[in-house]
Design an enzyme around this catalytic site. Structure first.
Site, PDB file in Angstrom:
ATOM      1  N   SER A  14     -54.269  34.473 -13.224  1.00 33.54           N
ATOM      2  CA  SER A  14     -53.959  34.923 -14.589  1.00 33.54           C
ATOM      3  C   SER A  14     -54.024  33.788 -15.612  1.00 33.54           C
ATOM      4  O   SER A  14     -53.555  32.677 -15.371  1.00 33.54           O
ATOM      5  CB  SER A  14     -52.560  35.536 -14.613  1.00 33.54           C
ATOM      6  OG  SER A  14     -52.222  35.823 -15.948  1.00 33.54           O
ATOM      7  N   LEU A  15     -54.595  34.103 -16.771  1.00 37.85           N
ATOM      8  CA  LEU A  15     -54.641  33.135 -17.874  1.00 37.85           C
ATOM      9  C   LEU A  15     -53.387  33.223 -18.749  1.00 37.85           C
ATOM     10  O   LEU A  15     -53.178  32.384 -19.617  1.00 37.85           O
ATOM     11  CB  LEU A  15     -55.865  33.439 -18.769  1.00 37.85           C
ATOM     12  CG  LEU A  15     -57.234  33.007 -18.253  1.00 37.85           C
ATOM     13  CD1 LEU A  15     -58.336  33.587 -19.138  1.00 37.85           C
ATOM     14  CD2 LEU A  15     -57.335  31.483 -18.223  1.00 37.85           C
ATOM     15  N   SER A  16     -52.558  34.245 -18.518  1.00 37.35           N
ATOM     16  CA  SER A  16     -51.418  34.490 -19.415  1.00 37.35           C
ATOM     17  C   SER A  16     -50.451  33.308 -19.531  1.00 37.35           C
ATOM     18  O   SER A  16     -50.016  32.997 -20.644  1.00 37.35           O
ATOM     19  CB  SER A  16     -50.665  35.751 -18.981  1.00 37.35           C
ATOM     20  OG  SER A  16     -51.494  36.864 -19.162  1.00 37.35           O
ATOM     21  N   LYS A  68     -48.675  48.953 -14.113  1.00 29.80           N
ATOM     22  CA  LYS A  68     -48.640  49.419 -15.506  1.00 29.80           C
ATOM     23  C   LYS A  68     -48.089  50.843 -15.639  1.00 29.80           C
ATOM     24  O   LYS A  68     -47.572  51.210 -16.688  1.00 29.80           O
ATOM     25  CB  LYS A  68     -50.047  49.358 -16.114  1.00 29.80           C
ATOM     26  CG  LYS A  68     -50.500  47.950 -16.466  1.00 29.80           C
ATOM     27  CD  LYS A  68     -51.864  47.980 -17.117  1.00 29.80           C
ATOM     28  CE  LYS A  68     -52.199  46.638 -17.730  1.00 29.80           C
ATOM     29  NZ  LYS A  68     -53.449  46.658 -18.492  1.00 29.80           N
ATOM     30  N   ASP A 104     -52.694  46.629 -25.192  1.00 30.98           N
ATOM     31  CA  ASP A 104     -54.134  46.649 -24.881  1.00 30.98           C
ATOM     32  C   ASP A 104     -54.899  47.430 -25.953  1.00 30.98           C
ATOM     33  O   ASP A 104     -55.989  47.021 -26.367  1.00 30.98           O
ATOM     34  CB  ASP A 104     -54.393  47.314 -23.521  1.00 30.98           C
ATOM     35  CG  ASP A 104     -54.126  46.364 -22.353  1.00 30.98           C
ATOM     36  OD1 ASP A 104     -54.178  45.132 -22.555  1.00 30.98           O
ATOM     37  OD2 ASP A 104     -53.856  46.867 -21.243  1.00 30.98           O
ATOM     38  N   ALA A 130     -62.614  55.565 -16.406  1.00 31.93           N
ATOM     39  CA  ALA A 130     -61.517  56.422 -16.871  1.00 31.93           C
ATOM     40  C   ALA A 130     -60.175  55.942 -16.343  1.00 31.93           C
ATOM     41  O   ALA A 130     -59.232  56.713 -16.226  1.00 31.93           O
ATOM     42  CB  ALA A 130     -61.773  57.865 -16.431  1.00 31.93           C
ATOM     43  N   GLY A 131     -60.076  54.653 -16.022  1.00 29.87           N
ATOM     44  CA  GLY A 131     -58.824  54.100 -15.495  1.00 29.87           C
ATOM     45  C   GLY A 131     -57.874  53.689 -16.615  1.00 29.87           C
ATOM     46  O   GLY A 131     -57.987  54.166 -17.753  1.00 29.87           O
ATOM     47  N   GLY A 132     -56.956  52.783 -16.294  1.00 34.47           N
ATOM     48  CA  GLY A 132     -55.916  52.382 -17.243  1.00 34.47           C
ATOM     49  C   GLY A 132     -56.483  51.762 -18.507  1.00 34.47           C
ATOM     50  O   GLY A 132     -56.075  52.121 -19.624  1.00 34.47           O
ATOM     51  N   ALA A 133     -57.424  50.842 -18.353  1.00 32.00           N
ATOM     52  CA  ALA A 133     -57.984  50.175 -19.536  1.00 32.00           C
ATOM     53  C   ALA A 133     -58.772  51.178 -20.378  1.00 32.00           C
ATOM     54  O   ALA A 133     -58.717  51.134 -21.618  1.00 32.00           O
ATOM     55  CB  ALA A 133     -58.881  49.020 -19.106  1.00 32.00           C
TER      56      ALA A 133
HETATM   57  P1  NAP Z   1     -58.582  50.748 -13.058  1.00 27.95           P
HETATM   58  O1  NAP Z   1     -57.373  51.422 -13.605  1.00 27.95           O
HETATM   59  O2  NAP Z   1     -58.705  50.455 -11.612  1.00 27.95           O
HETATM   60  O3  NAP Z   1     -59.836  51.657 -13.530  1.00 27.95           O
HETATM   61  C1  NAP Z   1     -61.162  51.313 -13.239  1.00 27.95           C
HETATM   62  C2  NAP Z   1     -62.093  52.479 -13.578  1.00 27.95           C
HETATM   63  O4  NAP Z   1     -63.424  52.082 -13.235  1.00 27.95           O
HETATM   64  C3  NAP Z   1     -61.811  53.746 -12.793  1.00 27.95           C
HETATM   65  O5  NAP Z   1     -62.198  54.846 -13.581  1.00 27.95           O
HETATM   66  C4  NAP Z   1     -62.738  53.565 -11.588  1.00 27.95           C
HETATM   67  O6  NAP Z   1     -63.094  54.763 -10.954  1.00 27.95           O
HETATM   68  C5  NAP Z   1     -63.961  53.000 -12.277  1.00 27.95           C
HETATM   69  N1  NAP Z   1     -64.807  52.290 -11.313  1.00 27.95           N
HETATM   70  C6  NAP Z   1     -64.443  51.294 -10.484  1.00 27.95           C
HETATM   71  N2  NAP Z   1     -65.509  50.884  -9.760  1.00 27.95           N
HETATM   72  C7  NAP Z   1     -66.549  51.678 -10.144  1.00 27.95           C
HETATM   73  C8  NAP Z   1     -67.916  51.768  -9.749  1.00 27.95           C
HETATM   74  N3  NAP Z   1     -68.429  50.943  -8.830  1.00 27.95           N
HETATM   75  N4  NAP Z   1     -68.700  52.696 -10.351  1.00 27.95           N
HETATM   76  C9  NAP Z   1     -68.198  53.518 -11.298  1.00 27.95           C
HETATM   77  N5  NAP Z   1     -66.904  53.489 -11.719  1.00 27.95           N
HETATM   78  C10 NAP Z   1     -66.103  52.571 -11.142  1.00 27.95           C
HETATM   79  O7  NAP Z   1     -58.813  49.338 -13.778  1.00 27.95           O
HETATM   80  P2  NAP Z   1     -58.429  48.962 -15.290  1.00 27.95           P
HETATM   81  O8  NAP Z   1     -57.053  48.446 -15.356  1.00 27.95           O
HETATM   82  O9  NAP Z   1     -58.793  50.127 -16.145  1.00 27.95           O
HETATM   83  O10 NAP Z   1     -59.395  47.711 -15.576  1.00 27.95           O
HETATM   84  C11 NAP Z   1     -60.798  47.879 -15.687  1.00 27.95           C
HETATM   85  C12 NAP Z   1     -61.426  46.534 -16.083  1.00 27.95           C
HETATM   86  O11 NAP Z   1     -61.023  46.181 -17.399  1.00 27.95           O
HETATM   87  C13 NAP Z   1     -60.984  45.368 -15.172  1.00 27.95           C
HETATM   88  O12 NAP Z   1     -62.105  44.547 -14.916  1.00 27.95           O
HETATM   89  C14 NAP Z   1     -59.984  44.609 -16.020  1.00 27.95           C
HETATM   90  O13 NAP Z   1     -59.946  43.221 -15.725  1.00 27.95           O
HETATM   91  C15 NAP Z   1     -60.555  44.833 -17.416  1.00 27.95           C
HETATM   92  N6  NAP Z   1     -59.531  44.708 -18.465  1.00 27.95           N
HETATM   93  C16 NAP Z   1     -59.740  43.780 -19.438  1.00 27.95           C
HETATM   94  C17 NAP Z   1     -58.812  43.629 -20.455  1.00 27.95           C
HETATM   95  C18 NAP Z   1     -59.048  42.600 -21.518  1.00 27.95           C
HETATM   96  O14 NAP Z   1     -58.089  42.180 -22.169  1.00 27.95           O
HETATM   97  N7  NAP Z   1     -60.280  42.195 -21.746  1.00 27.95           N
HETATM   98  C19 NAP Z   1     -57.649  44.443 -20.489  1.00 27.95           C
HETATM   99  C20 NAP Z   1     -57.474  45.400 -19.480  1.00 27.95           C
HETATM  100  C21 NAP Z   1     -58.425  45.525 -18.459  1.00 27.95           C
HETATM  101  P3  NAP Z   1     -62.321  55.233  -9.594  1.00 27.95           P
HETATM  102  O15 NAP Z   1     -60.979  55.688 -10.070  1.00 27.95           O
HETATM  103  O16 NAP Z   1     -63.203  56.297  -9.084  1.00 27.95           O
HETATM  104  O17 NAP Z   1     -62.229  54.013  -8.712  1.00 27.95           O
END
Ligand code: NAP
Length: 282
Positions: A14-16, A68, A104, A130-133
């Site tokens: 983490s960079l936090s 989260k 976020d 469609a995940g958390g982010a």
């Molecule tokens: P998450 O809750 O695990 O959601 C990931 C999403 O991507 C889900 O919909 C997942 O589908 C889909 N996915 C994963 N692998 C896939 C693949 N190979 N093909 C198609 N869809 C795929 O994760 P998250 O928290 O949303 O984070 C997502 C990304 O955003 C991470 O890399 C995180 O580091 C980044 N992020 C960046 C910031 C920032 O400040 N820049 C902030 C938050 C998050 P399934 O449910 O089917 O697995």
């Protein structure tokens, strides 16, 4: 002395701590930002940290993967955005109540505004994942008046439908669409997409040689591309979009903004963004 920290698992990359350490230094605040790794499913560990906050031993926490959503039942209240998004990344105490907030969404909104600079003519966005982010990004875009198409793999169709159902009552059914993250579906969207946001982890370290955009499919010609992934600094998606002549960026700016907004929540102080950008660019 103000006591802050990060709850999640794993936390070693983490960079936090560096971001908040730089904020303390820049604003001459006496504080600490510690890591609180709690393994997935260890509810006892989450409850203990919630107790430390209520006791005043910890003044504020960031929350990251995988807690989260899991932390929500232990909180007293959610801010309206955290409630709509269904996930929190910031905890603070207000009049003895433990509050869950989400920075976020405003963090993404601030950084996309800096990136797009009002250059968009038609607010049509395509969000991958469609995940958390994705929930935070979609919430931010809808609030900002965008029409959003979600592109997902078959496995997360239910997750995507739940996301649309969660937001529909607030924004009406015509502002969101759902397609598969496949060349055929993405091509059918045509060239009117102005903004593509990757909210999947595809391309993140260590799997840096893959991209969520289908191989060989041209990008919509007017689109700007925002990849939430920021490790590596230059992702495959960003490289490919830039090679096609499009503006593209990773999500380092969102990381900086969400950290600054959390810091403001806890301290009431605004960190100069250049201080935080110097940390992530180092
Ligand atoms: P998450 O809750 O695990 O959601 C990931 C999403 O991507 C889900 O919909 C997942 O589908 C889909 N996915 C994963 N692998 C896939 C693949 N190979 N093909 C198609 N869809 C795929 O994760 P998250 O928290 O949303 O984070 C997502 C990304 O955003 C991470 O890399 C995180 O580091 C980044 N992020 C960046 C910031 C920032 O400040 N820049 C902030 C938050 C998050 P399934 O449910 O089917 O697995």
């Amino acid at each position: 002395m103000i006591h802050l920290g990060l709850l999640g698992y794993p936390l070693s990359h983490s960079l936090s701590p560096k971001l908040h350490g730089a904020a303390f230094a820049a604003l001459a605040i006496h504080g600490e930002y510690l890591l609180y790794p709690v393994a997935p499913g260890a509810i006892g560990g989450l409850a203990e940290l919630a107790r430390h906050m209520r006791d005043g031993e910890i003044d504020g926490l960031n929350v990251t993967i995988p807690h989260k959503q899991a932390i929500i039942p232990l909180l007293d209240e959610l801010t309206p955005s955290a409630k709509a998004i269904g996930a929190v990344n910031t905890l603070y105490l207000n009049n003895g109540k433990l509050i869950g907030h989400n920075t976020d969404a405003p963090g993404f909104l601030a950084d996309q505004a800096r990136f797009l600079r009002n250059s968009v003519i038609e607010k049509k966005a395509l969000v991958l994942g469609a995940g958390g982010a994705a929930r935070a990004v979609v919430y931010a875009l809808l609030k900002d008046g965008w029409k959003v198409t979600l592109a997902v793999r078959r496995a997360d169709l239910n997750q995507a439908r739940a996301l649309i159902e969660a937001f529909e009552p607030q924004i009406g059914s015509s502002s969101m669409d759902l397609v598969m993250m496949e060349a055929g579906d993405l091509e059918r969207l045509g060239s009117r997409t102005q903004f593509i946001v990757n909210a999947t982890p595809i391309g993140m370290f260590p799997e840096t040689d893959i991209s969520p955009w289908p191989n060989g499919l041209p990008f919509p010609k007017e689109a700007a591309v925002y990849d939430l992934v920021y490790n590596p600094r230059q992702t495959r998606l960003v490289e490919a979009a830039q090679a096609a002549g499009l503006r593209a960026t990773t999500g380092l700016g969102m990381l900086v903004e969400q950290a600054a907004l959390s810091f403001a929540c806890w301290t009431g102080r605004d960190v100069p963004r250049e201080v935080l950008f110097a940390v992530v660019e180092a």
